[in-house]
Design a protein around this motif. Sequence first.
Motif, PDB file in Angstrom:
ATOM      1  N   ASP B 566     -63.618 -31.681 -67.771  1.00  0.00           N
ATOM      2  CA  ASP B 566     -62.952 -30.436 -67.381  1.00  0.00           C
ATOM      3  C   ASP B 566     -63.854 -29.245 -67.665  1.00  0.00           C
ATOM      4  O   ASP B 566     -63.976 -28.327 -66.865  1.00  0.00           O
ATOM      5  N   GLU B 567     -64.476 -29.301 -68.835  1.00  0.00           N
ATOM      6  CA  GLU B 567     -65.304 -28.161 -69.227  1.00  0.00           C
ATOM      7  C   GLU B 567     -66.524 -27.984 -68.350  1.00  0.00           C
ATOM      8  O   GLU B 567     -66.959 -26.875 -68.099  1.00  0.00           O
ATOM      9  N   ILE B 568     -67.099 -29.094 -67.918  1.00  0.00           N
ATOM     10  CA  ILE B 568     -68.362 -28.965 -67.202  1.00  0.00           C
ATOM     11  C   ILE B 568     -68.193 -28.981 -65.688  1.00  0.00           C
ATOM     12  O   ILE B 568     -69.169 -28.916 -64.959  1.00  0.00           O
ATOM     13  N   THR B 569     -66.954 -29.081 -65.221  1.00  0.00           N
ATOM     14  CA  THR B 569     -66.751 -29.075 -63.775  1.00  0.00           C
ATOM     15  C   THR B 569     -66.407 -27.660 -63.309  1.00  0.00           C
ATOM     16  O   THR B 569     -65.636 -26.963 -63.949  1.00  0.00           O
ATOM     17  N   LEU B 570     -66.983 -27.254 -62.220  1.00  0.00           N
ATOM     18  CA  LEU B 570     -66.707 -25.930 -61.680  1.00  0.00           C
ATOM     19  C   LEU B 570     -66.247 -26.098 -60.229  1.00  0.00           C
ATOM     20  O   LEU B 570     -67.004 -26.595 -59.390  1.00  0.00           O
ATOM     21  N   THR B 582     -65.546 -16.467 -64.748  1.00  0.00           N
ATOM     22  CA  THR B 582     -65.453 -17.921 -64.858  1.00  0.00           C
ATOM     23  C   THR B 582     -66.773 -18.497 -65.323  1.00  0.00           C
ATOM     24  O   THR B 582     -66.818 -19.362 -66.211  1.00  0.00           O
ATOM     25  N   LEU B 583     -67.852 -17.988 -64.716  1.00  0.00           N
ATOM     26  CA  LEU B 583     -69.168 -18.490 -65.109  1.00  0.00           C
ATOM     27  C   LEU B 583     -69.427 -18.218 -66.587  1.00  0.00           C
ATOM     28  O   LEU B 583     -69.897 -19.078 -67.325  1.00  0.00           O
ATOM     29  N   ARG B 584     -69.070 -16.987 -67.015  1.00  0.00           N
ATOM     30  CA  ARG B 584     -69.294 -16.632 -68.421  1.00  0.00           C
ATOM     31  C   ARG B 584     -68.520 -17.533 -69.359  1.00  0.00           C
ATOM     32  O   ARG B 584     -69.024 -17.994 -70.372  1.00  0.00           O
ATOM     33  N   LYS B 586     -67.410 -20.543 -68.751  1.00  0.00           N
ATOM     34  CA  LYS B 586     -67.961 -21.909 -68.739  1.00  0.00           C
ATOM     35  C   LYS B 586     -69.205 -21.982 -69.622  1.00  0.00           C
ATOM     36  O   LYS B 586     -69.404 -22.939 -70.357  1.00  0.00           O
ATOM     37  N   LEU B 587     -70.027 -20.936 -69.512  1.00  0.00           N
ATOM     38  CA  LEU B 587     -71.251 -20.928 -70.310  1.00  0.00           C
ATOM     39  C   LEU B 587     -70.922 -20.925 -71.797  1.00  0.00           C
ATOM     40  O   LEU B 587     -71.521 -21.674 -72.583  1.00  0.00           O
ATOM     41  N   ALA B 588     -69.935 -20.099 -72.158  1.00  0.00           N
ATOM     42  CA  ALA B 588     -69.542 -20.023 -73.570  1.00  0.00           C
ATOM     43  C   ALA B 588     -69.079 -21.389 -74.066  1.00  0.00           C
ATOM     44  O   ALA B 588     -69.404 -21.818 -75.179  1.00  0.00           O
ATOM     45  N   ARG B 589     -68.317 -22.088 -73.220  1.00  0.00           N
ATOM     46  CA  ARG B 589     -67.831 -23.416 -73.610  1.00  0.00           C
ATOM     47  C   ARG B 589     -68.994 -24.379 -73.827  1.00  0.00           C
ATOM     48  O   ARG B 589     -69.018 -25.162 -74.770  1.00  0.00           O
ATOM     49  N   LEU B 590     -69.968 -24.319 -72.895  1.00  0.00           N
ATOM     50  CA  LEU B 590     -71.126 -25.217 -73.020  1.00  0.00           C
ATOM     51  C   LEU B 590     -71.853 -24.931 -74.327  1.00  0.00           C
ATOM     52  O   LEU B 590     -72.246 -25.840 -75.054  1.00  0.00           O
ATOM     53  N   ARG B 591     -72.017 -23.631 -74.610  1.00  0.00           N
ATOM     54  CA  ARG B 591     -72.713 -23.259 -75.841  1.00  0.00           C
ATOM     55  C   ARG B 591     -71.977 -23.769 -77.056  1.00  0.00           C
ATOM     56  O   ARG B 591     -72.585 -24.235 -78.016  1.00  0.00           O
ATOM     57  N   LEU B 600     -73.336 -27.337 -65.382  1.00  0.00           N
ATOM     58  CA  LEU B 600     -72.069 -27.377 -64.657  1.00  0.00           C
ATOM     59  C   LEU B 600     -72.260 -28.171 -63.374  1.00  0.00           C
ATOM     60  O   LEU B 600     -73.255 -27.992 -62.663  1.00  0.00           O
ATOM     61  N   VAL B 601     -71.288 -29.025 -63.062  1.00  0.00           N
ATOM     62  CA  VAL B 601     -71.341 -29.717 -61.791  1.00  0.00           C
ATOM     63  C   VAL B 601     -70.386 -29.002 -60.832  1.00  0.00           C
ATOM     64  O   VAL B 601     -69.229 -28.730 -61.178  1.00  0.00           O
ATOM     65  N   LEU B 602     -70.872 -28.620 -59.677  1.00  0.00           N
ATOM     66  CA  LEU B 602     -70.071 -27.866 -58.717  1.00  0.00           C
ATOM     67  C   LEU B 602     -69.399 -28.837 -57.761  1.00  0.00           C
ATOM     68  O   LEU B 602     -70.074 -29.655 -57.132  1.00  0.00           O
ATOM     69  N   VAL B 603     -68.096 -28.747 -57.647  1.00  0.00           N
ATOM     70  CA  VAL B 603     -67.387 -29.657 -56.743  1.00  0.00           C
ATOM     71  C   VAL B 603     -66.490 -28.839 -55.808  1.00  0.00           C
ATOM     72  O   VAL B 603     -66.039 -27.749 -56.151  1.00  0.00           O
TER      73      VAL B 603
END
Lengths: 706, 706
Positions: B566-570, B582-584, B586-591, B600-603
């Motif tokens: 969920d976290e890495i899917t966009l 949204t991008l920000r 997601k980035l924070a979550r990855l960090r 991020l995998v774009l679907v």
Amino acid sequence: IQVWEWWDAAQGWVAAALIGIITACIAFVVDISVVTVADWKEGYCDRSIWLNRRECCPVDKSPSLGVFGTCDDWVSWSGIPPSSSIDDDDLDLIPYTKAYAIYVLFALLFGLIAGFVTLTTKTNLPSVNNDNTDPTKMQEKGKVMYPTSGSGIPEIKTILSGFVISPSFLSPSVLLTKAIGATFAVSTGMCLGKEGPFVHISACVGSLVSKLFPKYRSNANSAKYRQLLSIACSAGLSVAFGAPIGGVLFSYEEISTYFPRRVMWRSFLCSLFAAMVIKALNPTGTGKLVLFETHYGVDYQAGHYLVFWGLGVAGGIYGGIFCKANFLWSKWFRKLGFMKRSSPVFEVLLVVFFTAVLQFPNRLIRQTGDIVMEELLVDCSHDGDGKMSWLCRQEGRTEEEGGKGLYYAWLISGTLVKLLLTIITFGCKVPSGIIIPSLDAGALFGRMVGQLVPGISPGIFAMVGSAAFLAGVSRMTVSLAVIMFELTGEVNFIPPFMVAILTAKWVADAISADGVYDLAQHLLGHPFLDSEHALDKVRKLDPDPDPGSGHKGTMEDLIPPANTMDEITLFTGPDFRVRKATLREKLARLRARGLMDAGLVLVNEACICHGYLPEAELEFALEVLDETRDEEEDDGQEEVDLWEGVVSEFVDRSPLTVTAKAPVEYAVEMFGKLGLRYLIIVEEETARVVGVVIKKRLLSYLDELR
Amino acid sequence: IQVWEWWDAAQGWVAAALIGIITACIAFVVDISVVTVADWKEGYCDRSIWLNRRECCPVDKSPSLGVFGTCDDWVSWSGIPPSSSIDDDDLDLIPYTKAYAIYVLFALLFGLIAGFVTLTTKTNLPSVNNDNTDPTKMQEKGKVMYPTSGSGIPEIKTILSGFVISPSFLSPSVLLTKAIGATFAVSTGMCLGKEGPFVHISACVGSLVSKLFPKYRSNANSAKYRQLLSIACSAGLSVAFGAPIGGVLFSYEEISTYFPRRVMWRSFLCSLFAAMVIKALNPTGTGKLVLFETHYGVDYQAGHYLVFWGLGVAGGIYGGIFCKANFLWSKWFRKLGFMKRSSPVFEVLLVVFFTAVLQFPNRLIRQTGDIVMEELLVDCSHDGDGKMSWLCRQEGRTEEEGGKGLYYAWLISGTLVKLLLTIITFGCKVPSGIIIPSLDAGALFGRMVGQLVPGISPGIFAMVGSAAFLAGVSRMTVSLAVIMFELTGEVNFIPPFMVAILTAKWVADAISADGVYDLAQHLLGHPFLDSEHALDKVRKLDPDPDPGSGHKGTMEDLIPPANTMDEITLFTGPDFRVRKATLREKLARLRARGLMDAGLVLVNEACICHGYLPEAELEFALEVLDETRDEEEDDGQEEVDLWEGVVSEFVDRSPLTVTAKAPVEYAVEMFGKLGLRYLIIVEEETARVVGVVIKKRLLSYLDELR
């Protein structure tokens, strides 16, 4: 059980050692035969006709000086007393002419034998470069191939890159004819070496040995089979030059596509056994592995690098001209009407005639290639007086004795004659390597240059020159440097070798982009994917080209036309079962297209790829199915489960896919590095299958870009 | 424009030559410093303190005999007259003790300097082996690293396989400290060599030179940057051993992950320039590149292969024991409470003390490693009388003179002492290579064995033994064989070298599966994907395992848990636009996950993969976006087009995919051979994205299989 596991792991090593031993034994027989047969051109030994001149009249001193002993046992055909045959200064015209004529006649006889032996293995090939877009090309099918002719290295490169050339290419009969053909071809004195043929012979031995080990058989595991061939190739060069490490590196740098560490270690063993056995059998009579051992000492200075660099430039020019001229000669001369109509033996005889006529008068290049090389590397300062070699006497001539003018003329004309003859020889329908003639030409040129450099043995420049000329022709680098010092033992001359080799490679690349083996592959029409070269090419593709060219540089370029896709797509339905008749029909269609390595892509109702069934596997699967069922019941309506049972074993359930928008670069990398045979193209938005690329299709696309 | 294109193409070559030249100059300074500083342990030159013993008292004869000249200019600290310092037979106890004590004190002083220099480059590292499944591991973050310590080869292997270790690892300050540290560390007489550090130094030079060429900078094109490092490594070994071809092959066989032909050619040039410059600078004073030149002639017989084979077995046992013992020592001793609390310099001093105390009494191993090696290779039959080396006088002793018992004892104890000391030395916090100590141990053992073989120079077995021992420790094959004859110039001994090397490798592999560099990588916790090794492992996976283990051997094993997905899917939506917020987020979550190389995998709405945006690129893209917009307007609601504009440049539109049912083997091959950083896993039936694998995740999966 433990023993069985151990044996399973040891098989690869045992096979490698076996290949090395057998190759060395064959090489030994060829080596001693060549020397004896080649000497028959000039005379015979009275004690036994099977003795060569050196064995007949043993030399007292170091054989590295390359002087033949003289004795009464050696009988010259022409009646010239053996003692004066060393020195042609005061020759009589009549016995000279007689010797000349006998030399030419023997050369022609040997050429005839070599040519006819080569013809015996004539094979008809299915077309390998059929891209289905051009119907006229279909008619080229049924090309003729002579597996015994040439060096065999271009073909082996093709096989190792994953293509199948012809099952007979590595058969025992080719091994035999190549060995006999090489013996006689080298004995004619033609500008060809036995090194390339030795590599082919070792590959044949590898193929033979693979039959002893079930897991290495070509039909059981073609990847492992190819690895065994890579291993075998190292033995060929190891015995040809007494260069075990050079052999391994040659297999890595020049021949093999896929060379993981495990293969390298086994090559190492194979090469080692080959070298040990050939050293023990001792065909040269010196008891040493090093063929052209020299001891110049280290008397070169920093300033000499300029000369070495100059030799590199000369080698590059020679190599570039050779590659271009040989290519054009093959394209032009062999396409001439009268050449096409006559037998290939006629061409061989023509070349032999020219060779013999041009080489006999020049004392420097009258002998076979390795003796020429040996004589040119002589270090005259170490040469004892009284027993001086012909070469040293020439170099020692003072002005009163007539000066060195004639000697210079022989050196220069020798280089040019070698260039000319090598151009017309390479590609003849006899076993022929290119390595020794290139070394000879370089040694002649280097010796000439060495005359102009004061205070240093000219043999040094002969040695470095030979490396430069071979580098220009073959474009080898590391393996050549290693081979050169395994040949000469001159570890102090590694930097000069490296300077000359690298310079020659640069210059030759600038003149003719491809080396001799790549050109030969192209000429013979063998498919080959040089992934580094191809990557450079596709990376240069303009992302926004003019619409006319049609090359976008993405995978879309490689999508086959719609009707082709219809033929190769197989809908599996919801339960993954298809009728046998459907499979048969699809197979028949694939066959009708004339391709040998196409296949069916299995898709479900959503057009998502579910698997891939290559043509050869489909054929085999249908045969197995037919065997297991009663023929009477077989009306073709019976359904076959693609996910379970017999057929499923042949289905690749996870073929790799790539989107149509991806650059072609991806496909090149995946085919080149992963050794793929096919790649599925899917639509970006929906992941539907839109195409399939097989390796040959990619190659013909890359050819279009040329 | 033409000139510009030409320069663009020539840059790689110019950079390679430059690296070679600079590396050779640094090596020259280190080489001459080591000799002088090491000799200070015993005395100094009266004419100038900067002269070493050999320069102070030049020897008349061939320096390859390894005898020091004696003269009045050389003043020994202990007051022992120099002439008798060669022969310890009739020594006085008091000056001997004095010399012993001064030797130990100087060694400790040099050890102190080397240790403190090493400490200056201490760096804190973020954790590199964080697989997110085990929260306790998170605390290992902030590991301490000393870039100057050790050989540097394991770290360079990791960097070349595509991981980033620490930006400071190849900085100029590390170059400087490594050069100084290596000088003093070698001078202590510890069992370590300067070869590994030289490779690290050359890599630092490579990194420096890359800054001069925009297209090779690490942040511009990391693949090209890594290629330049591969090229640079060959120069390190080239100058360390005067082995230009050995250097290229070492970089290929041992260090580099990706070594295409183009890199090989440039390594060749780099290595060549390094060799030419070091030969011209002439640090050894011999004017030769060959360090340990010998001329034994070819007097070995087929029967001697048995002895060579036996040396191989011994070398394998030595190497196996060394690898196992050094690994355990590092795990145990350095984890002891008092060791952890004290400074690493304390450990260095302990080791130096033991080394000096154990090595001084044994005349054979008192000097630094390369002099030990040189003396052990002496061919006594060529040794002139009167000027006999110590070693030859020992070997020539008759029964009346006391026999050779003591000499045998020195040889055997020397081998054991070297083994013991090397085990505790390798891994110390000083620059330390493993090559020379292994060669020394092998030479001692081989010389011992040589005493028992009649009628052949024992130096031959010393030479082959050293190759065997190094093969056991490092598991090199082809490159080691080339290095050995570039070191000795003995081209006739290639088959014995190969026999010993291959045998040693087999035996050592049976005792300890990994070589010393692989173990060091493991110890240091550096990630490394050895794809051949990994392939063997995943191929052995049981296709139907017991349900407990959870390893099916298919890509399903690598699918991350649902919340991670969920976290890495966009989701990109139909028009491929997402809000900046949204991008920000997601980035924070990855960090927050602590990973540095996720993404991020774009679907799209059908869950079909449309692209991949790696974390680092996302971060950079957001920065660029922020720069181009006014900050006031930026409420994060603004939409970013992923297909066009700034962000789109960072999106990989065609990430490679593989189905979940595919074997893990596929992933290993693709990561290993294509150099991938991520791979998308899709469901077989529907082509929906179900997971993403990054390289570190694959590595931790492979570790679980161990």
